[in-house]
Scaffold this motif. Structure first.
Motif, PDB file in Angstrom:
ATOM      1  N   ILE A  21       3.206  10.424   0.977  1.00 24.10           N
ATOM      2  CA  ILE A  21       1.797   9.834   1.346  1.00 24.10           C
ATOM      3  C   ILE A  21       1.850   8.441   1.516  1.00 24.10           C
ATOM      4  O   ILE A  21       1.154   8.165   2.418  1.00 24.10           O
ATOM      5  CB  ILE A  21       0.851  10.446   0.279  1.00 24.10           C
ATOM      6  CG1 ILE A  21      -0.558  10.413   1.104  1.00 24.10           C
ATOM      7  CG2 ILE A  21       0.784   9.640  -1.086  1.00 24.10           C
ATOM      8  CD1 ILE A  21      -1.551  11.359   0.032  1.00 24.10           C
ATOM      9  N   GLY A  22       2.559   7.760   0.719  1.00 19.53           N
ATOM     10  CA  GLY A  22       2.593   6.415   0.954  1.00 19.53           C
ATOM     11  C   GLY A  22       3.065   6.024   2.218  1.00 19.53           C
ATOM     12  O   GLY A  22       2.656   5.027   3.049  1.00 19.53           O
ATOM     13  N   ASP A  23       4.346   6.541   2.751  1.00 20.72           N
ATOM     14  CA  ASP A  23       4.605   6.531   4.269  1.00 20.72           C
ATOM     15  C   ASP A  23       3.659   6.641   5.389  1.00 20.72           C
ATOM     16  O   ASP A  23       3.650   6.013   6.384  1.00 20.72           O
ATOM     17  CB  ASP A  23       5.828   7.207   4.326  1.00 20.72           C
ATOM     18  CG  ASP A  23       6.942   7.010   3.542  1.00 20.72           C
ATOM     19  OD1 ASP A  23       7.350   5.652   3.380  1.00 20.72           O
ATOM     20  OD2 ASP A  23       7.508   7.838   2.838  1.00 20.72           O
ATOM     21  N   MET A  24       2.848   7.974   4.955  1.00 26.65           N
ATOM     22  CA  MET A  24       1.880   8.217   5.750  1.00 26.65           C
ATOM     23  C   MET A  24       0.602   7.009   6.038  1.00 26.65           C
ATOM     24  O   MET A  24       0.398   6.770   7.245  1.00 26.65           O
ATOM     25  CB  MET A  24       1.114   9.422   5.336  1.00 26.65           C
ATOM     26  CG  MET A  24       2.048  10.798   5.707  1.00 26.65           C
ATOM     27  SD  MET A  24       2.033  11.376   7.213  1.00 26.65           S
ATOM     28  CE  MET A  24       0.738  12.084   7.475  1.00 26.65           C
ATOM     29  N   HIS A  25       0.274   6.522   4.802  1.00 24.58           N
ATOM     30  CA  HIS A  25      -0.698   5.599   4.664  1.00 24.58           C
ATOM     31  C   HIS A  25      -0.027   4.241   5.416  1.00 24.58           C
ATOM     32  O   HIS A  25      -0.891   3.602   6.589  1.00 24.58           O
ATOM     33  CB  HIS A  25      -0.714   5.213   3.518  1.00 24.58           C
ATOM     34  CG  HIS A  25      -2.301   4.149   3.335  1.00 24.58           C
ATOM     35  ND1 HIS A  25      -3.359   4.507   3.475  1.00 24.58           N
ATOM     36  CD2 HIS A  25      -2.103   2.980   3.134  1.00 24.58           C
ATOM     37  CE1 HIS A  25      -4.098   3.574   3.280  1.00 24.58           C
ATOM     38  NE2 HIS A  25      -3.589   2.487   3.122  1.00 24.58           N
ATOM     39  N   GLN A  26       1.059   3.735   5.349  1.00 23.71           N
ATOM     40  CA  GLN A  26       1.665   2.864   5.976  1.00 23.71           C
ATOM     41  C   GLN A  26       2.059   2.972   7.465  1.00 23.71           C
ATOM     42  O   GLN A  26       1.596   1.981   8.295  1.00 23.71           O
ATOM     43  CB  GLN A  26       3.056   2.410   5.353  1.00 23.71           C
ATOM     44  CG  GLN A  26       3.814   1.075   5.887  1.00 23.71           C
ATOM     45  CD  GLN A  26       5.205   0.786   5.273  1.00 23.71           C
ATOM     46  OE1 GLN A  26       5.607   1.609   4.722  1.00 23.71           O
ATOM     47  NE2 GLN A  26       5.511  -0.355   5.458  1.00 23.71           N
ATOM     48  N   THR A  27       2.094   4.294   7.892  1.00 24.90           N
ATOM     49  CA  THR A  27       2.430   4.540   9.309  1.00 24.90           C
ATOM     50  C   THR A  27       0.827   4.315   9.962  1.00 24.90           C
ATOM     51  O   THR A  27       0.749   3.769  10.991  1.00 24.90           O
ATOM     52  CB  THR A  27       2.816   6.085   9.489  1.00 24.90           C
ATOM     53  OG1 THR A  27       4.013   6.319   8.882  1.00 24.90           O
ATOM     54  CG2 THR A  27       2.690   6.420  11.056  1.00 24.90           C
ATOM     55  N   TYR A  60       0.690  -1.113   0.031  1.00 23.88           N
ATOM     56  CA  TYR A  60      -0.041  -0.037   0.076  1.00 23.88           C
ATOM     57  C   TYR A  60       0.778   1.138   0.104  1.00 23.88           C
ATOM     58  O   TYR A  60       0.602   2.190  -0.676  1.00 23.88           O
ATOM     59  CB  TYR A  60      -0.903   0.101   1.357  1.00 23.88           C
ATOM     60  CG  TYR A  60      -2.257  -0.602   0.861  1.00 23.88           C
ATOM     61  CD1 TYR A  60      -3.200   0.100   0.367  1.00 23.88           C
ATOM     62  CD2 TYR A  60      -2.742  -1.754   1.141  1.00 23.88           C
ATOM     63  CE1 TYR A  60      -4.416  -0.377   0.025  1.00 23.88           C
ATOM     64  CE2 TYR A  60      -3.933  -2.547   1.006  1.00 23.88           C
ATOM     65  CZ  TYR A  60      -4.758  -1.376   0.285  1.00 23.88           C
ATOM     66  OH  TYR A  60      -6.007  -2.111  -0.249  1.00 23.88           O
ATOM     67  N   ASN A  61       2.215   1.053   0.514  1.00 26.39           N
ATOM     68  CA  ASN A  61       2.956   2.383   0.501  1.00 26.39           C
ATOM     69  C   ASN A  61       3.327   2.624  -0.793  1.00 26.39           C
ATOM     70  O   ASN A  61       3.073   3.540  -1.396  1.00 26.39           O
ATOM     71  CB  ASN A  61       3.927   2.014   1.440  1.00 26.39           C
ATOM     72  CG  ASN A  61       5.027   3.067   1.488  1.00 26.39           C
ATOM     73  OD1 ASN A  61       5.269   4.198   0.655  1.00 26.39           O
ATOM     74  ND2 ASN A  61       5.848   3.265   2.737  1.00 26.39           N
ATOM     75  N   GLY A  62       3.727   1.743  -1.307  1.00 22.57           N
ATOM     76  CA  GLY A  62       4.054   1.591  -2.921  1.00 22.57           C
ATOM     77  C   GLY A  62       3.013   2.373  -3.856  1.00 22.57           C
ATOM     78  O   GLY A  62       3.010   3.212  -4.829  1.00 22.57           O
ATOM     79  N   LEU A  63       1.792   1.714  -3.494  1.00 23.31           N
ATOM     80  CA  LEU A  63       0.385   2.059  -4.201  1.00 23.31           C
ATOM     81  C   LEU A  63       0.173   3.567  -4.116  1.00 23.31           C
ATOM     82  O   LEU A  63      -0.069   4.403  -5.152  1.00 23.31           O
ATOM     83  CB  LEU A  63      -0.793   1.189  -3.775  1.00 23.31           C
ATOM     84  CG  LEU A  63      -2.122   1.541  -4.556  1.00 23.31           C
ATOM     85  CD1 LEU A  63      -2.041   0.685  -5.764  1.00 23.31           C
ATOM     86  CD2 LEU A  63      -3.218   0.781  -3.830  1.00 23.31           C
ATOM     87  N   TYR A  64       0.299   4.047  -2.933  1.00 23.35           N
ATOM     88  CA  TYR A  64      -0.002   5.612  -2.604  1.00 23.35           C
ATOM     89  C   TYR A  64       1.195   6.329  -3.116  1.00 23.35           C
ATOM     90  O   TYR A  64       0.774   7.610  -3.670  1.00 23.35           O
ATOM     91  CB  TYR A  64      -0.296   5.632  -1.256  1.00 23.35           C
ATOM     92  CG  TYR A  64      -1.778   5.434  -0.881  1.00 23.35           C
ATOM     93  CD1 TYR A  64      -2.866   6.244  -0.851  1.00 23.35           C
ATOM     94  CD2 TYR A  64      -2.252   4.160  -0.434  1.00 23.35           C
ATOM     95  CE1 TYR A  64      -4.140   5.998  -0.562  1.00 23.35           C
ATOM     96  CE2 TYR A  64      -3.489   3.890  -0.227  1.00 23.35           C
ATOM     97  CZ  TYR A  64      -4.511   4.832   0.030  1.00 23.35           C
ATOM     98  OH  TYR A  64      -5.955   4.401   0.026  1.00 23.35           O
ATOM     99  N   SER A  65       2.401   5.755  -2.969  1.00 23.18           N
ATOM    100  CA  SER A  65       3.587   6.694  -3.338  1.00 23.18           C
ATOM    101  C   SER A  65       3.525   6.893  -4.846  1.00 23.18           C
ATOM    102  O   SER A  65       3.969   8.037  -5.481  1.00 23.18           O
ATOM    103  CB  SER A  65       4.923   6.030  -3.022  1.00 23.18           C
ATOM    104  OG  SER A  65       4.797   6.213  -1.677  1.00 23.18           O
TER     105      SER A  65
END
Length: 595
Positions: A335-341, A89-94
């Motif tokens: 934003i991918g890091d935010m979602h993964q967080t 999901y991190n990769g997806l949003y990034s």
């Protein structure tokens, strides 16, 4: 560049997964062995082991260990997929943020594959959970019923002053719910601990410096979630502690109420003749009112606990975004890091909060554990009061200085000396409540409160005890009459029924019904005489076994057994003077005060 780093991270995590599964499986199994050993020293562990131990032997123990290992492996697979899911999901949003369409569809496809794998893993997991529950239920039910019926514990327990309540409920309902809750608890606990470790590592890598009130804390988000969950769990356990007692009482009160309903059904005719509906309604109302009062206690405590848990669960949802927002606005993370967080934080918080959220269910679980272990302990700890010496003889019946004691230790009957031989008939008479039936129980080996002296008698298998209201099991009339071990197709069955004035029922032998209540008291007593004539015991103990019969029928049945069983010893209790004609010996008991 950032997307390439993310791809490298998920590739590393994916490549490490097989070795992680093997290493973690070995570590978890070793930890489980250690936990089982240490828990066995606690009261909770001893109670749990008391229930589990009888269900496991060498053969089933190996199968159980393999099943547990497979279930742990499936659980670890689920956790690993959840961890990988955060990286995907991190990769997806990034990819969305960087407008990289090819990378977006790549991660979308991988996420779809993960969803499919998690679904299949969940299906297999559920199957093994249910299979284990069914197998365990089968074993535990066999253990509980065997313990209950062994050594006449079912009889001895109900004679005790402090007997376990509602044993039927403990065997059926408590056992089933205990098994389901145990599997749920163990799975949840393992998932909580392993997920906590894994997502702590993930969150540690995502967490930067947390600034609170001018204080900069490296990896502060990780420390924050641990402190938050620890304090909230302690508070939840303090709020929910009274629920353990309330849930125990709930099981007992519901069992008492259900038993009262069954008693009305079983004694419907007597209640109807007495016009006792108002009294039954009053008693049922009182018992149900006790259930309601206890349910209000549970409701108030549960609402407080659930409200506390919901407030914390909902209130913590925005915290990871708020804590990471300064780093995002500073351009340090994407934003991918935010979602993964958010995913890692919530999964870690959920894992650490398992004990807090499960605590209400755990209180009910503890209550069932107490009830089941208490029942099993009760079957093992029935105090065998002193018994007379029993000498087995091929024929004859004798009592030498036999004394019976009451439950409080007082003497009930003292220094009885009687001797009868084959073909004798002994009539025991005396005031009501002075020990006549107790003496018959002692002869049958059923007196639980202590006795002394010497009894000479044939083996137990050659003695037949006939109570005033004989018992018939559920099933066909043939099974009812031939209880417990008479050949149901005995060649003399119909002829003996006719001789005992039950000829009209001979055509219904294969009809299933509730014969215990379908037959009148007099018919039940005639069924008992059918059993006497078919089993041909050496000793027949009759406890007012003709009280529901008219005198001509009583005379005919006694004449019948004296003619057909001339060598058998008949011992009767009865108040009618007409019984004396069928007995050549007579004793009076209870000449001492009977109060």
């Amino acid at each position: 560049m950032m997307c390439r780093i993310n791809m490298e991270k998920w590739q590393i995590e994916l490549g490490n997964s097989p070795m992680w599964l093997l290493q973690t499986l070995g570590g978890v199994m070793a930890a489980l062995v250690l936990i089982v050993f240490l828990a066995g020293k606690t009261r909770f562990g001893k109670q749990f082991w008391y229930i589990l131990r009888p269900c496991i032997n060498k053969k089933s123990g190996v199968k159980t260990a393999l099943a547990v290992m497979l279930m742990v492996l499936l659980l670890l697979t689920e956790i690993r997929l959840n961890v990988l899911n955060t990286f995907f999901y991190n990769g997806l949003y990034s990819a969305l943020q960087d407008a990289e369409a090819q990378a977006f569809w790549f991660f979308a496809l991988i996420n779809a594959g993960v969803v499919l794998m998690r679904t299949l893993n969940g299906i297999v997991n559920d199957f093994f959970d249910q299979a284990l529950a069914i197998k365990w239920s089968e074993k535990l039910n066999a253990v509980l019923t065997e313990r209950w019926l062994a050594d006449k514990n079912y009889y001895r327990l109900q004679m005790l002053r402090h007997a376990p309540d509602n044993i039927d409920q403990r065997i059926q309902q408590d056992a089933q719910e205990f098994i389901v809750a145990t599997i749920e608890f163990i799975r949840g606990m393992l998932n909580s601990v392993i997920s906590a470790v894994e997502f702590t590592i993930v969150l540690w890598g995502l967490s930067g410096i947390l600034s609170l009130f001018g204080l900069e804390i490296p990896r502060g988000m990780v420390f924050f979630v641990f402190v938050f969950v620890l304090l909230s769990t302690v508070a939840a356990m303090w709020i929910g502690k009274p629920l353990i007692r309330y849930n125990y009482d709930n099981e007992k009160l519901n069992g008492d109420y259900r038993y009262s309903l069954i008693r009305v059904r079983d004694h419907a005719e007597s209640v109807a003749f007495y016009n006792g509906e108002w009294r039954e309604r009053q008693q049922l109302g009182e018992r149900f009112a006790a259930i309601i009062r206890n349910r209000w206690k549970i409701a108030r405590q549960s609402i407080t606990l659930n409200g506390f848990n919901d407030l914390l669960t909902q209130g913590v949802q925005l915290l990871p975004l708020m804590l990471q927002a300064p780093r995002f606005f500073a351009g340090q993370i994407k934003i991918g890091d935010m979602h993964q967080t958010v995913q890692a934080f919530n999964r870690l918080q959920r894992a650490l909060s398992f004990f807090r959220n499960f605590y209400e269910a755990f209180t009910a679980y503890r209550a069932r554990l107490e009830r089941l272990s208490g029942f099993l302990a009760g079957t093992n700890q029935i105090k065998q009061a002193g018994n007379p010496q029993v000498d087995e003889v091929s024929d004859g019946l004798s009592l030498d200085n036999v004394t019976l004691y009451r439950q409080n230790g007082d003497v009930l009957l003292e220094n009885l000396n009687v001797g009868v031989g084959s073909g004798d008939a002994l009539l025991i008479q005396g005031p009501s409540g002075c020990g006549k039936t107790s003496l018959l129980r002692a002869l049958a080996g059923l007196w639980p409160f202590g006795s002394s002296g010497t009894i000479g008698r044939p083996p137990q298998r050659d003695i037949l005890f006939v109570p005033q209201r004989p018992y018939t099991p559920q099933g066909s009339l043939r099974q009812a009459v031939c209880y417990p071990d008479i050949d149901p197709h005995h060649p003399e069955l119909v002829a003996v029924m006719q001789a005992c004035f039950l000829g009209r029922l001979a055509g219904q032998l294969d009809k299933a019904d509730d014969w215990q209540h379908k037959l009148s008291p007099g018919e039940l007593q005639r069924v008992a005489f059918v059993r006497i004539l078919l089993t041909r015991p050496k000793v027949v103990l009759l406890d007012e076994a003709t009280a529901a019969l008219d005198e001509p029928t009583e005379a005919a049945l006694y004449t019948l057994i004296r003619e057909r069983l001339p060598e058998s010893i008949i011992v009767s209790i009865g108040h009618r003077g007409t019984l004396a004609a069928f007995h050549n010996r007579r004793i009076f008991v209870g000449e001492a005060p009977c109060g």
